[in-house]
Design a protein around this motif. Structure first.
Motif, PDB file in Angstrom:
ATOM      1  N   MET A 198       0.816  -1.195   0.000  1.00 34.40           N
ATOM      2  CA  MET A 198       0.000   0.000   0.000  1.00 34.40           C
ATOM      3  C   MET A 198       0.860   1.258   0.000  1.00 34.40           C
ATOM      4  N   ARG A 199       1.949   1.266   0.795  1.00 34.52           N
ATOM      5  CA  ARG A 199       2.818   2.431   0.863  1.00 34.52           C
ATOM      6  C   ARG A 199       3.501   2.692  -0.481  1.00 34.52           C
ATOM      7  N   ARG A 200       3.757   1.648  -1.228  1.00 40.01           N
ATOM      8  CA  ARG A 200       4.399   1.812  -2.532  1.00 40.01           C
ATOM      9  C   ARG A 200       3.495   2.554  -3.506  1.00 40.01           C
ATOM     10  N   ILE A 201       2.222   2.447  -3.341  1.00 43.45           N
ATOM     11  CA  ILE A 201       1.265   3.099  -4.234  1.00 43.45           C
ATOM     12  C   ILE A 201       1.038   4.557  -3.822  1.00 43.45           C
ATOM     13  N   VAL A 202       1.013   4.831  -2.535  1.00 46.74           N
ATOM     14  CA  VAL A 202       0.711   6.172  -2.029  1.00 46.74           C
ATOM     15  C   VAL A 202       1.755   7.186  -2.479  1.00 46.74           C
ATOM     16  N   GLY A 203       3.025   6.831  -2.446  1.00 47.70           N
ATOM     17  CA  GLY A 203       4.087   7.764  -2.837  1.00 47.70           C
ATOM     18  C   GLY A 203       3.945   8.267  -4.261  1.00 47.70           C
ATOM     19  N   PRO A 204       3.853   7.388  -5.249  1.00 48.08           N
ATOM     20  CA  PRO A 204       3.694   7.845  -6.632  1.00 48.08           C
ATOM     21  C   PRO A 204       2.390   8.612  -6.860  1.00 48.08           C
ATOM     22  N   ILE A 205       1.329   8.214  -6.194  1.00 46.72           N
ATOM     23  CA  ILE A 205       0.057   8.930  -6.352  1.00 46.72           C
ATOM     24  C   ILE A 205       0.176  10.338  -5.782  1.00 46.72           C
ATOM     25  N   LEU A 206       0.801  10.467  -4.627  1.00 41.88           N
ATOM     26  CA  LEU A 206       0.993  11.778  -4.018  1.00 41.88           C
ATOM     27  C   LEU A 206       1.874  12.664  -4.896  1.00 41.88           C
ATOM     28  N   LEU A 207       2.948  12.128  -5.419  1.00 40.71           N
ATOM     29  CA  LEU A 207       3.842  12.873  -6.301  1.00 40.71           C
ATOM     30  C   LEU A 207       3.123  13.306  -7.570  1.00 40.71           C
ATOM     31  N   SER A 208       2.371  12.420  -8.163  1.00 40.24           N
ATOM     32  CA  SER A 208       1.616  12.743  -9.381  1.00 40.24           C
ATOM     33  C   SER A 208       0.600  13.848  -9.107  1.00 40.24           C
ATOM     34  N   SER A 209      -0.079  13.763  -7.988  1.00 41.50           N
ATOM     35  CA  SER A 209      -1.066  14.785  -7.624  1.00 41.50           C
ATOM     36  C   SER A 209      -0.419  16.149  -7.467  1.00 41.50           C
ATOM     37  N   MET A 210       0.743  16.190  -6.813  1.00 44.47           N
ATOM     38  CA  MET A 210       1.443  17.457  -6.617  1.00 44.47           C
ATOM     39  C   MET A 210       1.870  18.057  -7.954  1.00 44.47           C
ATOM     40  N   LEU A 211       2.364  17.228  -8.854  1.00 40.21           N
ATOM     41  CA  LEU A 211       2.771  17.713 -10.169  1.00 40.21           C
ATOM     42  C   LEU A 211       1.584  18.235 -10.963  1.00 40.21           C
ATOM     43  N   LEU A 212       0.468  17.546 -10.904  1.00 45.35           N
ATOM     44  CA  LEU A 212      -0.729  18.000 -11.605  1.00 45.35           C
ATOM     45  C   LEU A 212      -1.231  19.323 -11.047  1.00 45.35           C
ATOM     46  N   LEU A 213      -1.229  19.466  -9.735  1.00 45.74           N
ATOM     47  CA  LEU A 213      -1.685  20.714  -9.125  1.00 45.74           C
ATOM     48  C   LEU A 213      -0.762  21.870  -9.455  1.00 45.74           C
ATOM     49  N   SER A 214       0.535  21.636  -9.478  1.00 43.58           N
ATOM     50  CA  SER A 214       1.456  22.719  -9.834  1.00 43.58           C
ATOM     51  C   SER A 214       1.264  23.113 -11.293  1.00 43.58           C
ATOM     52  N   GLY A 215       0.955  22.158 -12.152  1.00 45.94           N
ATOM     53  CA  GLY A 215       0.663  22.460 -13.549  1.00 45.94           C
ATOM     54  C   GLY A 215      -0.589  23.291 -13.681  1.00 45.94           C
ATOM     55  N   CYS A 216      -1.602  23.010 -12.860  1.00 44.15           N
ATOM     56  CA  CYS A 216      -2.839  23.798 -12.881  1.00 44.15           C
ATOM     57  C   CYS A 216      -2.561  25.231 -12.467  1.00 44.15           C
ATOM     58  N   ALA A 217      -1.708  25.414 -11.464  1.00 41.11           N
ATOM     59  CA  ALA A 217      -1.370  26.767 -11.026  1.00 41.11           C
ATOM     60  C   ALA A 217      -0.679  27.534 -12.139  1.00 41.11           C
ATOM     61  N   THR A 218       0.217  26.873 -12.873  1.00 43.66           N
ATOM     62  CA  THR A 218       0.907  27.524 -13.983  1.00 43.66           C
ATOM     63  C   THR A 218      -0.075  27.875 -15.089  1.00 43.66           C
ATOM     64  N   ASP A 219      -1.004  26.964 -15.396  1.00 38.65           N
ATOM     65  CA  ASP A 219      -2.020  27.250 -16.407  1.00 38.65           C
ATOM     66  C   ASP A 219      -2.885  28.424 -15.991  1.00 38.65           C
ATOM     67  N   ARG A 220      -3.275  28.464 -14.731  1.00 38.33           N
ATOM     68  CA  ARG A 220      -4.099  29.559 -14.220  1.00 38.33           C
ATOM     69  C   ARG A 220      -3.338  30.879 -14.332  1.00 38.33           C
ATOM     70  N   ARG A 221      -2.060  30.863 -13.988  1.00 39.24           N
ATOM     71  CA  ARG A 221      -1.240  32.072 -14.085  1.00 39.24           C
ATOM     72  C   ARG A 221      -1.126  32.525 -15.537  1.00 39.24           C
ATOM     73  N   SER A 222      -0.922  31.584 -16.450  1.00 39.96           N
ATOM     74  CA  SER A 222      -0.832  31.913 -17.879  1.00 39.96           C
ATOM     75  C   SER A 222      -2.151  32.459 -18.410  1.00 39.96           C
ATOM     76  N   ASP A 223      -3.253  31.845 -18.002  1.00 44.63           N
ATOM     77  CA  ASP A 223      -4.568  32.340 -18.419  1.00 44.63           C
ATOM     78  C   ASP A 223      -4.815  33.749 -17.891  1.00 44.63           C
TER      79      ASP A 223
END
Length: 136
Positions: A1-26
């Motif tokens: 279970m711990r092996r899955i949580v790390g990559p999911i958390l990392l992916s979520s953080m990357l997606l959210l930072s991308g959304c912030a950049t898109d919002r800033r660009s918009d």
């Protein structure tokens, strides 16, 4: 279970930072269009609302500047290739503004070198270079 949580958390953080950049660009795109329209149709006095509030307070528009603004009409606003990144949360833009003197009908062009800064707390872009100097 711990092996899955790390990559999911990392992916979520990357997606959210991308959304912030898109919002800033918009937000930047909307701000640039709104500023150009304001300068073109409402005048330089109205465009002052795009200037960083700290800069506005430190260097308010003078009565002489207001009188100069009343003597010209913007006939062209050319932002060339648009904004260019100038650092984290900053962009530069060089704009050619065509002006017509309302009294003499003389047409001239000024160059406005703009620096815009993004305020992540307010989610707004502010013009750091102030209103263009009409005495060029």
């Amino acid at each position: 279970m711990r092996r899955i949580v790390g990559p999911i958390l990392l992916s979520s953080m990357l997606l959210l930072s991308g959304c912030a950049t898109d919002r800033r660009s918009d937000t930047l795109a909307h701000t640039m269009i709104a500023y150009a329209n304001t300068v073109r149709w409402d005048g330089f006095e109205a465009a002052e609302m795009f200037v960083d509030p700290k800069l506005r307070a430190a260097h308010p528009i003078t009565e002489l500047d207001l009188e100069r603004f009343k003597q010209v009409q913007v006939n062209d606003y050319d932002d060339g290739n648009g904004p260019v990144p100038a650092g984290e949360n900053e962009v530069r833009q060089t704009v050619r503004i065509g002006l017509t003197n309302l009294h003499t009908q003389e047409v001239r062009t000024i160059v406005d070198h703009q620096l815009w800064r993004y305020d992540p707390d307010k989610g707004k872009w502010w013009l750091e270079t102030g209103i263009p100097n009409l005495n060029q």
